[in-house]
Structures are given as C-alpha cells and as structure tokens.
Design a protein around this motif. Structure first.
Motif, short mmCIF file in Angstrom:
data_model
loop_
_atom_site.label_atom_id
_atom_site.label_comp_id
_atom_site.label_asym_id
_atom_site.label_seq_id
_atom_site.Cartn_x
_atom_site.Cartn_y
_atom_site.Cartn_z
N LEU A 5 0.54 -1.06 0.46
CA LEU A 5 0.39 -0.14 -0.22
C LEU A 5 1.01 1.06 -0.22
O LEU A 5 0.56 1.84 -0.79
N GLU A 30 -6.84 7.53 -1.26
CA GLU A 30 -7.06 5.60 -1.22
C GLU A 30 -6.43 4.45 -1.90
O GLU A 30 -5.84 5.33 -3.51
N SER A 32 -8.13 1.10 -4.10
CA SER A 32 -9.69 0.24 -4.41
C SER A 32 -8.95 -0.59 -5.87
O SER A 32 -8.37 -0.41 -6.75
N ALA A 95 -9.05 0.26 0.14
CA ALA A 95 -7.88 0.36 1.67
C ALA A 95 -7.48 2.02 1.38
O ALA A 95 -7.50 2.14 1.19
N ASP A 103 -3.73 -0.54 8.21
CA ASP A 103 -4.51 0.06 6.71
C ASP A 103 -5.61 -0.64 7.01
O ASP A 103 -5.66 -1.43 8.16
N SER A 104 -6.82 -0.55 6.57
CA SER A 104 -7.81 -0.71 6.71
C SER A 104 -8.14 -1.25 5.24
O SER A 104 -8.27 -0.61 4.49
N VAL A 105 -8.92 -2.56 4.91
CA VAL A 105 -9.87 -3.00 4.39
C VAL A 105 -10.74 -3.27 3.93
O VAL A 105 -11.37 -3.98 4.85
N TRP A 233 -4.76 -3.30 -7.19
CA TRP A 233 -4.96 -1.83 -6.55
C TRP A 233 -5.25 -1.02 -7.66
O TRP A 233 -3.81 -0.69 -8.18
#
Length: 281
Positions: A5, A30, A32, A95, A103-105, A233
């Motif tokens: 990321l 971001e 995605s 993400a 990080d968050s997904v 991504w």
C-alpha cells in the motif's frame, strides 16, 4: 503500514509534483479495486450463496473481507418473491491508510442487478459521443474518473445530468485539484448531454416517466480510458460526493456511484436493494 500500500500511494504521488502539503494528500489517498460476481438471494432476503469472478486473481485480504461480510447481508425486494433471485453484483473494495503501521480494507460500495432480465427491460445506449479531453487537464497531465448521474426521459434524451463524484489519479494543491475535477466533470457532462438512449419496452418500469442511470467516464492521457487490470489495486485521490438539486428522492443520495464497472450503465430503479450495512474489516 503494509509495503504494497505504501508503494501504491508513492506511485500515485509521483504523478504530479505540485502539492503544497504532501502529508495531507497522503492521508486522503485511497486504493481500490472493483470486483464482480453473482449473489443468490432467498425470498426472505438472506444470502443463499455467492460467487466471485476470477477469485484466483484477487489478494487474500480481499477474499477474506468478502467472506466475512457477504454471507450476512440482507436484501429487500420491491415485490414479494416466491423463489430465490440470482443477481449480478459489483463491489468496490477500498484500502485506506490509518497510520504508518496500519491500514484498513473494506467493502465501500456495491451495486446489484437481477440476472436474466429480458431484452428491453432497462435503458441502453442509442448514440454515445466520446468526451473531448479538456485542455486544462490535458496540460496538467490530469487523469481520473467522473461518475455521472443522468435522468433519461421517455424520448430517450438526457433531461438532467450531474457529476456525483470525480476521483483523480494524480494530485496537486487542493485548489488545483478542485479546478481539475471541475474541468473533467464539465467535459464528461458536455458529452453526456448529447447521448441518446433506447428506453425500456417491457418489464415493471416500462411506463416510468423517466429513468435514472449512473455511468462512469474515464479520462487518461494515453487512450481516454484508464487501464484497470482485474484484481489490481488502483490509487487515487477521492473527490467529494456532490449533492444533486434535481434529485428529489433523498434516499438515492446514498447510492454508490463508484461501484459501477467501466463502460456500463446502472439503472438505479432496480428492484433488489441491500438492506444491511456493507461493513468491512
């Protein structure tokens, strides 16, 4: 923060060297991907089963997020159902950076359409002029996606058009990015207002006074279409969600614009709606 990321956001930020505050832009960046598949919904609205297209091409974290959330979804139908319904679905997996270590997904958006609809049940393109790349964005090397909302009348003409959101795949100062988003939006809207559509000739919505459609328009310098490899991504700077004055049905403001596959039309008055949160992990 995971290395993949970090690398993706660094590539994004190398595109345009004009930002005044690098850290602020990094916080908004971001990544995605858009995933497609099918879902079988039981008459009570629960998920009977689902399938993801080309699952072998997807990162394990994406499979995990889908597995943790999709089976618990609940749907609602416009009319009572006597049998299960199979629908195509597209999911926007996003993400976000939390800090340097985390990080968050999650699933940020979804669209559904019942399969096996008869020809003529939804609107389709009759004529579609390609947008002209606007000069300001061309000079700046700006690329991005404009998510349009159109209201199509019974004569097949576009009665109203608006840009719901513009995501840039390059960055600059906030002032410059606002100008670039407006530039791309105007170009997309100018083309869209000249489009014509075939209206439904059968089905539940054949007698509607108008039809609402969400349509993505991609801009890239090389080929007027951003390359999107399935399962990869894509980094971008998300634009704000714009309110649309002529959209009277307030519940439609929550419709996800960016869960629509490229070169497709999503007719908003579909009969299958998700009734529970998308959630995430």
């Amino acid at each position: 923060m995971k290395q993949w990321l970090v690398g993706l956001f660094c590539v994004l930020m190398a595109c345009v060297a004009a930002a005044n505050d690098l850290s602020a832009v990094r916080q908004r960046a971001e990544a995605s991907m858009l995933i497609t598949g099918t879902v079988v919904v039981k008459p009570d609205g629960s998920v009977g089963s689902y399938a993801i297209d080309r699952a072998d091409k997807l990162p394990p974290v994406v499979i995990q997020v889908i597995r943790q959330n999709v089976p618990d979804w609940k749907f609602q139908f416009e009319d009572k159902q006597a049998a299960a319904v199979k629908a195509s679905m597209s999911l926007r997996i996003i993400a976000r950076r939390i800090d340097d270590q985390h990080d968050s997904v999650s699933i940020s958006a979804a669209q559904f359409a019942e399969e096996h609809q008869a020809p003529g049940e939804t609107i389709s393109y009759k004529t579609r002029a390609q947008p002209v790349y606007p000069q300001e964005s061309l000079d700046a090397g700006a690329t991005g996606t404009v998510y349009l909302l159109l209201r199509v009348g019974r004569d097949g003409l576009v009665k109203d058009a608006a840009a719901q959101q513009v995501n840039l795949t390059v960055y600059a100062s906030d002032r410059k990015m606002k100008s670039l988003r407006n530039d791309l939006a105007k170009a997309a809207l100018k083309a869209a207002r000249r489009w014509t559509f075939n209206i439904p000739t059968t089905g539940k919505h054949v007698a509607d006074n108008y039809w609402l459609a969400s349509i993505p328009v991609n801009f890239s310098i090389n080929n007027m279409g951003i390359e999107r490899r399935y399962g990869n991504w894509q980094g971008y700077i998300p634009g704000p969600h714009e309110l649309i004055p002529w959209l009277s049905d307030k519940k439609l403001f929550s419709q996800a614009a960016d869960a629509i596959p490229d070169d497709s039309i999503y007719q908003i008055n579909q009969d299958l709606q998700l009734a529970t949160p998308l959630s995430g992990t």
